[in-house]
Design an enzyme around this catalytic site. Sequence first.
Site, PDB file in Angstrom:
ATOM      1  N   SER A   1     -49.713 -16.531  88.065  1.00 22.81           N
ATOM      2  CA  SER A   1     -48.862 -15.911  87.579  1.00 22.81           C
ATOM      3  C   SER A   1     -47.918 -16.762  86.995  1.00 22.81           C
ATOM      4  O   SER A   1     -47.720 -17.825  87.264  1.00 22.81           O
ATOM      5  CB  SER A   1     -47.879 -15.074  88.594  1.00 22.81           C
ATOM      6  OG  SER A   1     -48.945 -14.349  89.483  1.00 22.81           O
TER       7      SER A   1
ATOM      8  N   ASP B   1     -36.939 -20.782  92.396  1.00 29.05           N
ATOM      9  CA  ASP B   1     -36.068 -19.719  92.805  1.00 29.05           C
ATOM     10  C   ASP B   1     -36.235 -18.437  92.260  1.00 29.05           C
ATOM     11  O   ASP B   1     -35.801 -17.474  92.258  1.00 29.05           O
ATOM     12  CB  ASP B   1     -34.417 -20.056  92.273  1.00 29.05           C
ATOM     13  CG  ASP B   1     -33.825 -21.217  92.952  1.00 29.05           C
ATOM     14  OD1 ASP B   1     -34.239 -21.323  94.197  1.00 29.05           O
ATOM     15  OD2 ASP B   1     -33.372 -21.920  92.351  1.00 29.05           O
ATOM     16  N   HIS B   2     -37.627 -18.449  91.748  1.00 30.71           N
ATOM     17  CA  HIS B   2     -38.422 -17.161  90.939  1.00 30.71           C
ATOM     18  C   HIS B   2     -38.173 -15.858  92.142  1.00 30.71           C
ATOM     19  O   HIS B   2     -38.487 -16.397  93.350  1.00 30.71           O
ATOM     20  CB  HIS B   2     -39.423 -17.303  90.528  1.00 30.71           C
ATOM     21  CG  HIS B   2     -40.059 -16.358  89.548  1.00 30.71           C
ATOM     22  ND1 HIS B   2     -40.422 -15.215  90.293  1.00 30.71           N
ATOM     23  CD2 HIS B   2     -40.167 -16.160  88.253  1.00 30.71           C
ATOM     24  CE1 HIS B   2     -40.984 -14.457  88.974  1.00 30.71           C
ATOM     25  NE2 HIS B   2     -40.798 -14.911  88.051  1.00 30.71           N
TER      26      HIS B   2
END
Length: 312
Positions: free
Chosen positions: A192, A199-200
């Site tokens: 992905s 911090d996604h």
Amino acid sequence: MTRVPFTASCSTSIHKCCLVNTINIGTTSLAAFPNSLALPFVPHTKATSVRRISVVAMSDLSKSTVLVTGAGGRTGQIVYKKLKERSDQFNARGLVRTQESKEKINGDDSVYIGDIRNTETLASPIQGIDALIILTSGVPKMKPGFDPAKGGRPEFYFEDGANPEQVDWIGQKNQIDAAKAAGVKQIVVVGSMGGTNLDHPLNSLGNGNILVWKRKAEQYLADSGIPYTIIRAGGLQDKEGGIRELLVGKDDELLQTETRTIARADVAEVCLQALKFEEAKFKAFDLASKPEGTGEPTKDFKALFSQITTTF
């Protein structure tokens, strides 16, 4: 006694087109001969009997045997179906976790049931394959009781034994190790976008840090020495494939644009195309597409892979 002529050595290129079975003559077992060569003359005597001669079609020997793990998933199902549809190019295998998943994809004997966290269940499906396509992933589940009408955000969790560390790191590492031991020639992994950002939001789901563990597995693959293709897909959509212009990028740059999604069917197609071109090997890239109706649908995958310069 009449001698049976036999060539003692065989080049690597000929090994690929040799018969896989042996010819048993009396008590002597001879390695099978190349398909392009005539079988040696065997005199018929009382002391000599030909027990078995099996001939494998050249077309079968020229095809790649490909295993897709996670074949019961939404993208994995498409990859497995595409492999089956192209039976002139591929011998398809699939790996799923349950009998229910196997039945869902109408799996025959080419679909194995196993657990990527258990190395013993990987040996049989991986043995003898040419390429491995990894589509396994931890899947967060929504905690019960969430009511959208009341506002707020849903909370997620991972089932016991199926968190990203166990599935996306240990499970993928197990697959890579098994593939390397079996002499697999190429591994394609679908990951992905977003892995450059700790911090996604995906990392916060169930406190699983899923992108962190995916990147750790990808690095392990890149360091393994096995030819690899790492596809970091954008937001996956259940839409028709083959009708959009595909975009490749690096380091999550595409996430800063409006083109950060892609159809699952297009991801599946890129997985198969990566097996066909040297330009796709030892490459890692982000993948998205332009909106339908803009640009030209991607048809030249060699050119697409040639754009990529990043190895990780």
